[in-house]
Scaffold this motif. Structure first.
Motif, PDB file in Angstrom:
ATOM      1  N   GLU A  63      30.834  91.408  34.173  1.00 32.55           N
ATOM      2  CA  GLU A  63      31.400  92.654  34.695  1.00 32.55           C
ATOM      3  C   GLU A  63      31.899  93.547  33.555  1.00 32.55           C
ATOM      4  O   GLU A  63      31.659  94.758  33.550  1.00 32.55           O
ATOM      5  N   LYS A  64      32.557  92.933  32.582  1.00 32.18           N
ATOM      6  CA  LYS A  64      33.098  93.691  31.443  1.00 32.18           C
ATOM      7  C   LYS A  64      31.979  94.320  30.614  1.00 32.18           C
ATOM      8  O   LYS A  64      32.070  95.481  30.219  1.00 32.18           O
ATOM      9  N   THR A  65      30.911  93.561  30.349  1.00 30.98           N
ATOM     10  CA  THR A  65      29.827  94.060  29.504  1.00 30.98           C
ATOM     11  C   THR A  65      28.810  94.896  30.274  1.00 30.98           C
ATOM     12  O   THR A  65      28.024  95.613  29.665  1.00 30.98           O
ATOM     13  N   ALA A  97      33.525  87.490  34.906  1.00 30.58           N
ATOM     14  CA  ALA A  97      34.303  88.581  34.315  1.00 30.58           C
ATOM     15  C   ALA A  97      33.615  89.130  33.069  1.00 30.58           C
ATOM     16  O   ALA A  97      33.631  90.348  32.834  1.00 30.58           O
ATOM     17  N   TYR A  98      32.995  88.259  32.294  1.00 35.62           N
ATOM     18  CA  TYR A  98      32.274  88.711  31.103  1.00 35.62           C
ATOM     19  C   TYR A  98      31.119  89.635  31.491  1.00 35.62           C
ATOM     20  O   TYR A  98      30.939  90.694  30.891  1.00 35.62           O
TER      21      TYR A  98
END
Length: 101
Positions: free
Chosen positions: A83-85, A80-81
Motif C-alpha cells: 500500500e505504501k509503495t 502495508a508495504y
C-alpha cells in the motif's frame, strides 16, 4: 489440492518494490500451511504483469490461511508495504485444480 493463481497488474516503475513484496510473501504462505511456487516477474512482453502461484491441500485450508493471514503481524506488514509503495495497481485471483498425471 487447489492452486491459487494471482495475476497482478503492477506499476512498471515500482517493479523492484513489487519484487521485494513478492519475496516477503513466499515464506509467509509456506509458514501458514501453503506451498508457494514462486512469483513470475515481467521479462519479455508486457512490463506490468506479474504472476504468483501457491497451493493448499483444499479450499478449506486456503480459507483457514486467509483468516490467519488477516491477523498475522508479518502479513499485515507486507500488505502495508504494498500500500505504501503502490507497486500493485490491481490483481485477479483464480483457483485451479492441478493435474500432474
Amino acid at each position: 489440492m487447489i492452486t491459487c493463481y494471482l495475476k497482478y497488474v503492477i506499476d512498471p516503475y515500482q517493479a523492484a518494490e513489487f519484487e521485494h513484496y513478492a519475496k516477503l510473501w513466499i515464506p509467509l504462505v509456506n509458514r501458514l500451511g501453503g506451498t508457494h511456487h514462486g512469483y513470475f516477474m515481467p521479462h519479455e512482453g508486457a512490463n506490468n504483469i506479474a504472476l504468483a502461484l501457491f497451493s493448499f491441500p483444499s479450499l478449506a485450508a486456503y480459507e483457514a490461511y486467509r483468516q490467519e493471514m488477516a491477523r498475522d503481524p508479518e502479513c499485515l506488514e507486507a500488505f502495508a508495504y504494498a500500500e505504501k509503495t503502490r507497486c500493485i495497481v490491481s490483481y485477479e485471483r483464480s483457483f485451479m485444480r492441478p493435474v500432474f498425471e
